[in-house]
Scaffold this motif. Structure first.
Motif, PDB file in Angstrom:
ATOM      1  N   UNK A 189       0.825  -1.205   0.000  1.00 34.96           N
ATOM      2  CA  UNK A 189       0.000   0.000   0.000  1.00 34.96           C
ATOM      3  C   UNK A 189       0.862   1.261   0.000  1.00 34.96           C
ATOM      4  N   UNK A 190       1.991   1.189   0.697  1.00 38.05           N
ATOM      5  CA  UNK A 190       2.890   2.339   0.796  1.00 38.05           C
ATOM      6  C   UNK A 190       3.708   2.529  -0.475  1.00 38.05           C
ATOM      7  N   UNK A 191       3.752   1.483  -1.322  1.00 37.59           N
ATOM      8  CA  UNK A 191       4.482   1.616  -2.574  1.00 37.59           C
ATOM      9  C   UNK A 191       5.721   0.758  -2.698  1.00 37.59           C
ATOM     10  N   UNK A 192       5.962  -0.129  -1.732  1.00 39.77           N
ATOM     11  CA  UNK A 192       7.127  -1.017  -1.812  1.00 39.77           C
ATOM     12  C   UNK A 192       6.924  -2.037  -2.934  1.00 39.77           C
ATOM     13  N   UNK A 193       8.003  -2.319  -3.676  1.00 36.93           N
ATOM     14  CA  UNK A 193       7.883  -3.204  -4.845  1.00 36.93           C
ATOM     15  C   UNK A 193       8.856  -4.380  -4.835  1.00 36.93           C
ATOM     16  N   UNK A 194       9.837  -4.351  -3.933  1.00 36.31           N
ATOM     17  CA  UNK A 194      10.788  -5.456  -3.856  1.00 36.31           C
ATOM     18  C   UNK A 194      10.962  -5.834  -2.385  1.00 36.31           C
ATOM     19  N   UNK A 195      11.037  -7.162  -2.139  1.00 36.57           N
ATOM     20  CA  UNK A 195      10.963  -7.630  -0.755  1.00 36.57           C
ATOM     21  C   UNK A 195      11.963  -8.757  -0.476  1.00 36.57           C
ATOM     22  N   UNK A 196      12.219  -8.902   0.819  1.00 35.78           N
ATOM     23  CA  UNK A 196      13.076  -9.994   1.296  1.00 35.78           C
ATOM     24  C   UNK A 196      12.629 -10.321   2.707  1.00 35.78           C
TER      25      UNK A 196
END
Length: 564
Positions: free
Chosen positions: A532-539
């Motif tokens: 929702x905040x706009x994060x697009x890559x994760x770990x």
């Protein structure tokens, strides 16, 4: 006037010019001869001394027993004095006591038995010994007792506990970052800071002994029956006073001090152990917070011993055999695999050591260079292996770089050469740097980053938001990515401040043209909020745990855009 033969004159000349006093007596103890050194030592003239009983040169105790010594020797050949070297006191003409070394021998003369005493004045040697003792136990810079004197004082204090049970404390104080004063202003400033510190400590009359135990460390011994919390409050005020700004050679200089305290009240203590315990508490205080004060505890000792064992393990020739890598997947907003982060692990004595512990130790003892070389080789092998697997062939590998490792003169050429040797596309290698690295030698850091960036290697700033980097500085770095620290993700669903921080980092990254990877994603709620905040890559563990290379193929699933 007595007339002497040539031989007698020679003998007298020799005796009158030797450094020891020579006195001879007959069997009744009457003085029959004395050389010039003896006359000078005792203050007599030859006329005043010859014929007197030797007891006139003795202190009262020996004078009272001298006749008995002679009688016992003549009757029973009991050698209480004859043939033995003794240290005792003699008496001069003014009844002043003189420390001497005495050796007596028996002579058989034509006119009967005589005794010859060789007497050495010990005043000069005692004075020299006292000066040597003073030098051995005094710090020349501050005039305080030194570490040796502190040990002696502790020994005396511990011995006294046999008869008088009291509470004693040993406080070890160390200047924080003292070397920076020497580096910035010169050693004369550092020396003056130490002198000022000694003066301030000497103003506290409750301190039984103050010693300079090493370069910028002081030991303080005192006795107190106050509760521990009151002692800590008082000593905290002492450290605060020591840290106040002083004018040193017309320049205002401040230096904070940390302290470690050890309490003892039993006669079975050991002085060296007491110093070690206080210093362990001091080290722990510095690790917690500069300017802090910590009492010794068994837990601190165990931690310090464990740290010392690990330190030796990191210096072992078998170190690289005990290291291994695990790889944690990084995915995009659609659940597609984009890369891995290589995480170093160390299994020592059948236990896994936490990375935050062994990396910090390795940076201090230099093992980080060997570990960094090993990590680079392992990374190249992984990239070579993964290039043959369709699912991984386009994935990058992120590798953490230690500040010490990055600062090594050969860091850049070593990386480039390794990639050439393994024929690896440089764009598949991604280096993660910390903000702490960027604060050290910024011009050199930027140059190295630019050299590697031109070659094709990319960079991310790890744990972003937890350090102290200047944004004006960061915008000029050849970065391609920021990594949001897991500490901002943990409470993201409940903490408005964490959400604002993440939003601000995303906005900053967008303005700088940087990608963002969010670490520490552990559940769907966090992932949903981050998207929702706009994060697009994760770990994070929600996608995959860190795995060994051989387990990656069977354990890395494909994720859908909704995180299912």
């Amino acid at each position: 006037m007595a007339v002497f033969s040539a031989k007698e004159s020679l003998n007298r000349t020799i005796l009158d010019n030797i450094m020891d006093a020579v006195v001879s007596i007959d069997k009744n103890g009457l003085i029959t001869y004395c050389n010039q050194t003896a006359l000078t030592l005792f203050g007599y003239t030859e006329e005043n001394l010859l014929g007197k009983n030797i007891k006139c040169l003795m202190v009262d105790y020996h004078a009272e027993h001298h006749d008995n010594y002679l009688r016992d020797y003549r009757s029973n050949l009991v050698k209480r004095v004859i043939g033995n070297t003794r240290v005792l006191q003699a008496k001069n003409i003014n009844d002043e006591l003189i420390p001497i070394e005495l050796r007596v021998c028996q002579l058989e003369m034509e006119d009967g038995t005589a005794y010859l005493g060789m007497i050495r004045d010990l005043r000069d040697s005692i004075s020299k010994r006292e000066k040597i003792h003073l030098l051995e136990n005094t710090d020349l810079l501050t005039g305080l007792p030194n570490r040796n004197a502190l040990v002696l004082a502790l020994n005396d204090t511990i011995d006294g506990l046999v008869l008088n049970k009291q509470n004693f404390y040993l406080l070890m104080i160390d200047a924080d970052d003292f070397s920076k004063i020497n580096q910035a202003f010169g050693y004369e400033y550092g020396d003056e800071v130490l002198r000022k510190t000694a003066e301030k400590l000497s103003e506290y009359k409750d301190f039984r002994l103050i010693a300079r135990s090493s370069q910028d460390e002081f030991g303080v011994l005192f006795q107190s029956e106050l509760p521990q919390h009151e002692i800590k409050r008082w000593l905290t005020e002492v450290l605060c006073q020591l840290s106040s700004v002083e004018t040193i050679i017309n320049r205002p200089i401040s230096c904070s001090f940390s302290g470690g305290i050890y309490n003892f009240n039993q006669p079975n203590e050991n002085s060296q152990n007491a110093i070690g315990y206080a210093e362990n508490a001091l080290k722990f205080a510095k690790q917690l917070q500069r300017g802090g004060l910590v009492f010794h505890s068994n837990e601190i000792d165990q931690e310090q011993r464990h740290s010392a064992v690990l330190d030796q393990g990191l210096k072992s020739t078998q170190l690289t055999e005990q290291l291994f890598l695990v790889y944690q997947a990084q995915v995009d907003e659609h659940g597609q695999l984009i890369g891995f982060e290589a995480l170093m692990r160390w299994q020592y004595q059948n236990q896994l050591v936490r990375p935050d512990i062994f990396i910090a130790l390795a940076e201090r003892n230099g093992a980080i260079y060997k570990m960094g070389g090993w990590l680079l080789e392992q990374a190249c092998q992984f990239l070579t292996w993964s290039s043959t697997i369709p699912e991984f062939a386009s994935c990058r590998l992120s590798v953490n770089v230690s500040p010490k490792q990055f600062a090594h003169p050969n860091f850049v050429p070593d990386i480039i050469q390794s990639l050439l040797n393994h024929k690896i596309d440089p764009q598949r290698l991604h280096l993660e740097l910390t903000e702490r690295l960027l604060l050290e030698n910024p011009a050199i850091i930027v140059q190295k980053m630019q050299d590697l960036r031109r070659y094709g290697i990319s960079f991310s700033l790890d744990d972003f938001g937890t350090g102290y980097s200047s944004l004006a500085y960061i915008k000029n770095l050849p970065l391609s990515e920021l990594k949001i620290d897991r500490s901002f993700v943990k409470e993201i669903t409940n903490s408005a401040s964490d959400r604002k921080i993440v939003s601000t980092i995303l906005l900053l990254a967008q303005g700088l043209g940087l990608n963002v990877v969010t670490e520490g994603v552990e559940n769907l709620e966090q992932l949903t909020e981050l998207k929702k905040l706009g994060c697009k890559q994760f770990q994070g563990f929600f996608f995959a745990k860190p795995l060994r290379k051989e387990h990656l193929l069977t354990s890395i699933p494909q994720f859908k855009a909704d995180g299912s």
